[in-house]
Enzyme design. Structure first.
Site: not given
Ligand code: FAD
Lengths: 292, 795
Positions: B229, B375-376, B747
């Site tokens: 990522q 996802r945060c 997110e």
């Protein structure tokens, strides 16, 4: 990628040929049908058979659902998807469709077979309870010919059946009797998951009383649980909610679940009772609807 | 509010330009199965690696015998910690300034830890060889409970670290004002407290982690194929770890089958693949299997929290939080340097509090490392869960409606920019409006009536609300960095002579649709059709430096960079157009795709014409070089603060305790939506994950430290059958400081949905069964136990 250990592979061209191959390998060979139980175990290296004998080319001999001699006969290589779609089963034993709707997912159901399911003999497996409830008999063939055994005798222990190392399960036979109603109920953590607990029930109602009954549980013991005490209670009685509640009580007493990620023992006992009650109610409603 | 088709560019429209519902450019290859994932890449002469992992959670390594494995035909090498030591690669830094063993030499500290690396001709041979390595272990007492890890008699896990005498991974970190908080509690009318766990879960991307390392001994060039990522950060880390020159390392990501935070860290397998290629002199491919991904790579959450909340005069006034964070055996949590608990202190939520105080202590346990931002944005999920559960607990205690209490306590629109008691500056918002839209879609009053009717009939139905504010788009260089690298992103835009353009970015899509969205940003700013704009990413040789994609930072940071670079090009185009049109730049006005003369709109130049001119032999403006391109590095002045109002409706089977999420209403305010269809897709995906976390996903361990959720048979992720038809809505409060007015959104749904679902479960069970709390995941067994009056935390 999960990789199995090395193994040899052959494709059978006849049932007798498959049996001969099993005999030749003297205990080191395994039949592979749909492969949805065996291959995951091989990839996780929980099973490392040296030889695989693939019976998927034997559909002409082993894949059918037919009515003959007062019985429904199901070939061992019949896939879940075909059990789900069978009109014959839907008419006589709708619990098959109940179960098939909640067994795994379409990908598994397209390949997995009734023979593989029964021979895997996982206590959480649904079709063993289904077959036990409807008092099926299974046909086992070896080099010396065929024998027929009841589901009680078929389940020998956890992951163990009456099928010997050099034998093949070829057929499942369901008795056809009037007044039948049946149902299968399952509680799962998520669609496609194995049961936390499941119950199969069949009743044969004649003139308002239960002439015969079959009740079996999945996932709440080391093997499929045949609820003999509940069957005895039901036999000869008139169907009622109180009666089913008593049978359900027996289910919670006569199962022997162990605690795991799916839940603690008391919850599973509770579920065994809830599933049994629901299955009996629907089985009886179906029988009475047929009778009407 | 509902989804409309009106802004869908019609196929007949001549120039479907800019923002709007545009089908994803990348999907043409994905839906045809023509993406290029790591396992699709095969290099000539490539060998295959496999990792031997520890069966024990805590054990001393007495000896490792690799001779039998080495003797297996097809095995090229077996690497152990001893070999890595000679290369200086036995240990590597984590993103949290800890060190992690690449291969265990002294001890194994979690089950699944990397012990040896086999390189062989095929993956099958490599894995067969693993069984032939003989490791003698001396098992040690393992600690899997973070609270027990703090006991004096707990075994010391990190005896490799000098001066480490206990299992504290990072000392207590505090935010807010303790005294003011004590005062708020002393003055309050109502106080509630709850102990809750945000259990360990896993991002579980469908493509597992892996790498091909290709070291060229002749040139010293290291080519890496690895879906991660943050490719630029990884390059810097490898330069540092392997002592290689950064300009001789090239990382290509290609297509990535999901990341969700799991592909932020550098894993031991990567370093092994690199070391393997350096040693073997040929490319080495290593790809973990599903079990390895679940048991050894970056987990998420694992926060043990105690919250206290108080109210006065019907409004929420104070919050106190005490957290033990379980970081596993090595501290590789993801967060900017100055924030050891990430952005957890945003847990004061969307409310105008008098005061708040937050304490977080992190500990080591014999569990896999991680604490990644699944996802945060760095622990905001845990923060939102805590505060939104506390608000509902308070509403229960006060006998107040869960929405009324929120409405009375929200930060008001006129208070923005709003300084929170824990130090955040929320940029913009109108919370009550968004909440109202959600109530309308839900038909909140009807739902309450339906619930009352059902209760009469013995049916269990619950309505759960959550309202979240996130801080995303890290971040301003004055406040945040990761490993000393500022959290900025570059963008490089070139408009070619034919009017086709290429924009290179440092964000790294893992399915978010950057190839479409970022093209639309350029399209909006320059008036070029999005299909004429190529978005280049995922190749460190061909993209500018930047920190990558996680924490919803792509659009807030990289997207802003693309907006700004496009405007730079537009400004250059204006100067060139002035020369072309023989007028002054001030006399030109812009309409999408064209500069024209203010008083004479017929007179103008299309951006394509300007591009052609810029590369031609015609004279350029005084002092200006030819060509039409620009480059920027964007430093965000602040985070962006998206928010949303979520309502979940659940039904619970009174006998089996199975929870069904019947409806889910999500109203998000993420500012300006560049591609509303992609935004909705992101929300759908995140809600599905949130339902998974709330109802079924959990990583647990037995007392010996065996991981009990090591395959998708045991680690359940939701299917289409557990997920309802989502009901989405939106409000648009543009971000005042973002060039496009956008805020991150990827997110939000994962952050906002779990508390709504748990609140709904408790709402269903409170009156009838007296349930005041259930920890996630709300599996049938756990909900049933709560109904019996004995809720149990997950273990
Ligand atoms: C994800 C997943 C979820 C599942 N969920 C469920 C579920 O909820 N409920 C459920 O009931 N099942 C479930 N299953 C199991 C599924 O029904 C399998 O298909 C079935 O158990 C095995 O059938 P098979 O044909 O694939 O057997 P195989 O894997 O081919 O064989 C299984 C075993 O039976 C033996 N065998 C197969 N056929 C014969 C034969 N004719 N004679 C002798 N031995 C034979 C094999 O040697 C092997 O030991 C699930 C499977 C998966 C992968």
């Amino acid at each position: 990628m999960q990789t199995p250990a090395p193994f040899q592979y052959e494709r059978a061209t006849s049932v007798d040929g498959a049996i001969a191959a099993l005999v030749a390998h003297d205990g080191d060979a395994r039949i592979i049908a749909g492969g949805h139980s065996l291959i995951p175990m091989m990839k996780l290296r929980l099973a490392s058979p040296e030889h695989l004998i693939d019976i998927n080319d034997l559909e002409h001999e082993l894949a059918y659902i037919a009515e003959r001699d007062g019985e429904i006969r199901i070939g061992a290589l019949t896939r879940h998807v075909d059990l789900l779609g069978s009109d014959l089963l839907a008419r006589h034993y709708p619990l098959f469709a109940d179960a098939e709707e909640v067994i795994a997912d379409p990908v598994v159901r397209n390949r997995g077979t009734i023979g593989g399911s029964l021979c895997q003999a996982d206590a959480a497996e649904d079709l063993s309870a289904v077959c036990a409830a409807v008092k099926a008999r299974v046909v086992i063939r070896g080099r010396d010919g065929e024998r027929t055994v009841s589901m009680e005798d078929f389940h020998v222990g956890p992951y163990q059946t009456a099928v010997g190392d050099d034998e093949i399960l070829t057929e499942v036979r369901l008795p056809l009797r009037s007044g039948a109603g049946s149902a299968h109920f399952k509680t799962e953590r998520r669609a496609g998951d194995w049961a936390i607990a499941a119950a199969s029930a069949a009743v044969w109602i004649e003139g308002g009383t239960i002439a015969d009954a079959g009740v079996a549980l999945s996932a709440v013991g080391t093997t499929t649980i045949h609820l003999a005490r509940a069957e005895e209670l039901l036999r000869g009685a008139a169907p009622s909610d109180e009666l089913f509640a008593q049978a359900a009580q027996i289910a919670s007493e006569d199962c022997s679940p162990s605690a795991d990620a799916r839940g603690p023992v008391d919850y599973k006992r509770h579920l065994a009772s809830v599933m049994t009650r629901r299955a009996l109610r629907r089985a009886s409603a179906r029988a009475l609807a047929m009778e009407a | 509010m509902a989804v409309t088709e009106e802004n869908l560019p019609s196929p007949r429209q001549e120039r479907p330009i800019g923002f709007g519902r545009l089908k994803r450019k990348e999907d043409a290859r994905f839906i045809r199965g023509q993406g290029t994932y790591l396992d699709d890449i095969r290099l000539p002469g490539m060998l295959h690696g496999a990792l031997l992992r520890s069966p024990y959670a805590h054990a001393r390594i007495v000896s490792i015998d690799t001779s039998e494995a080495l003797a297996l035909p097809g095995v090229a090498a077996v690497v152990t910690a001893k070999d890595l030591e000679t290369l200086g690669l036995a240990w590597m830094p984590t993103i949290s300034y800890d060190t992690q063993a690449v291969l265990a030499g002294d001890k194994v500290r979690f089950q699944g830890q990397e012990v040896a690396f086999v390189i062989a001709e095929t993956e099958y041979i490599a894995r067969d060889a693993l069984g032939l390595i003989d490791v003698e272990y001396e098992p040690l007492d393992a600690v899997v409970d973070a609270r027990r890890a703090l006991h004096e008699d707990a075994p010391l896990i990190r005896d490799d670290k000098e001066g480490q005498v206990d299992n504290v991974a990072s000392p207590t970190w505090e935010a807010g004002d303790q005294e003011a908080t004590d005062r708020a509690f002393a003055e309050a009318d109502v106080v509630v407290s709850r102990d809750m766990i945000y259990p360990r879960c896993h991002p579980a991307p469908l493509e597992t982690c892996g790498m091909i390392a290709d070291f060229n001994p002749e040139t010293g060039q290291l080519d890496i194929y690895n879906g991660n990522q943050a490719p630029n950060v990884h390059r810097t880390v490898y330069a540092h770890v392997a002592g290689l020159a950064e300009h001789m390392i090239r990382i290509r990501c290609n297509d990535i089958g999901g990341g969700f935070g799991n592909k932020v860290p550098v894993y031991p397998g990567y370093v092994c693949a690199i070391a393997g290629s350096i040693v073997a002199g040929v490319p080495v491919k290593w790809i973990e299997d599903r079990t390895e991904n679940l048991v050894s790579t970056g987990f998420a959450r694992d926060y043990i929290m105690r919250g206290e909340m108080c109210a006065k005069d019907g409004r929420i006034t104070g919050l106190r939080v005490d957290v033990i964070a379980d970081h596993g055996a090595f501290d590789s949590t993801a967060q900017p340097t100055k924030f050891p608990a990430g952005f957890f202190h945003i847990c004061c939520g969307s409310y105008d509090l008098q005061a708040a105080h937050v304490k977080v202590k992190a500990v080591y346990t014999n569990k896999a490392p991680g604490g990644v931002a699944y996802r945060c944005s760095f622990r905001i999920t845990e923060a939102v869960y805590l505060v939104e559960r506390m608000v509902n607990a308070l509403a229960l205690e006060m006998g107040a409606d869960q929405i009324d209490l929120r409405m009375r306590s929200f930060i008001a629109p006129e208070q923005f920019p709003y300084e929170t008691t824990t130090g955040w500056t929320f940029d913009s918002g109108n919370y009550a409006e968004t909440m109202k839209v959600a109530m309308e879609i839900a038909g909140y009053d009807d739902l309450l009536r339906e619930q009352a009717d059902k209760r009469e009939r013995g049916e269990l139905m619950g309505i759960g609300v959550s309202f979240f504010t996130e801080g995303v788009g890290a971040g301003p260089r004055k406040h945040m960095d990761i490993l000393g690298l500022s959290m900025n992103d570059g963008a490089d835009l070139r408009v070619h002579p034919s009017g086709k353009a290429m924009v290179s970015i440092s964000a790294q899509t893992q399915g978010q649709g950057h190839e479409t969205t970022f093209a639309q940003i350029v399209a909006e700013e320059l008036g070029l059709p999005p299909e004429d704009i190529e978005v280049r990413h995922g190749d460190t040789d061909r993209t500018p430096y930047g920190l990558g994609t996680y924490g919803s930072r792509s659009t807030p940071v990289s997207g802003a960079a693309v907006g700004v670079v496009s405007r730079k090009v537009r400004d250059r185009a204006r100067l060139i157009a002035a020369t072309m049109l023989e007028t002054r730049p001030e006399d030109l006005a812009w309409e999408k795709g064209r500069w024209y003369v203010r008083g004479d709109p017929e007179q103008g130049a299309m951006i394509e014409e300007i591009a052609r001119y810029a590369y031609s032999g015609e004279p350029m403006p005084e002092g200006m070089e030819g060509g039409l391109d620009a480059q920027v590095i964007y430093d965000p002045p602040n985070l962006t603060y998206p928010y949303g109002a979520y309502i979940a409706v659940v039904d619970i089977d009174p006998d089996t305790a199975q929870v069904t999420v019947r409806r889910f209403i999500a109203v998000d305010d993420c500012g300006v939506r560049i591609n509303p269809m992609i935004v909705e897709g992101q929300i759908h995906g995140g809600l599905a994950e949130g339902i998974g976390i709330a109802l079924m996903e959990v990583i647990t361990f037995d007392a010996e430290g065996n991981c009990l959720n090591s395959s998708f048979m045991d680690y359940l992720i939701p299917t289409a059958l557990e997920v309802p038809e989502f009901e989405l809505g939106e409000t648009v409060t543009p971000c005042p400081h973002h060039p496009l007015g956008a805020k991150g959104v990827g997110e939000s749904p994962n952050v906002g949905s779990p508390p709504a679902i748990v609140n709904a479960v408790i709402d269903a069970l409170h009156q009838t069964h007296g349930v005041t709390h259930v920890d996630m995941p709300c599996t049938p067994a756990r909900v049933w136990a709560a109904m019996q009056g004995r809720p149990e935390p997950p273990q």
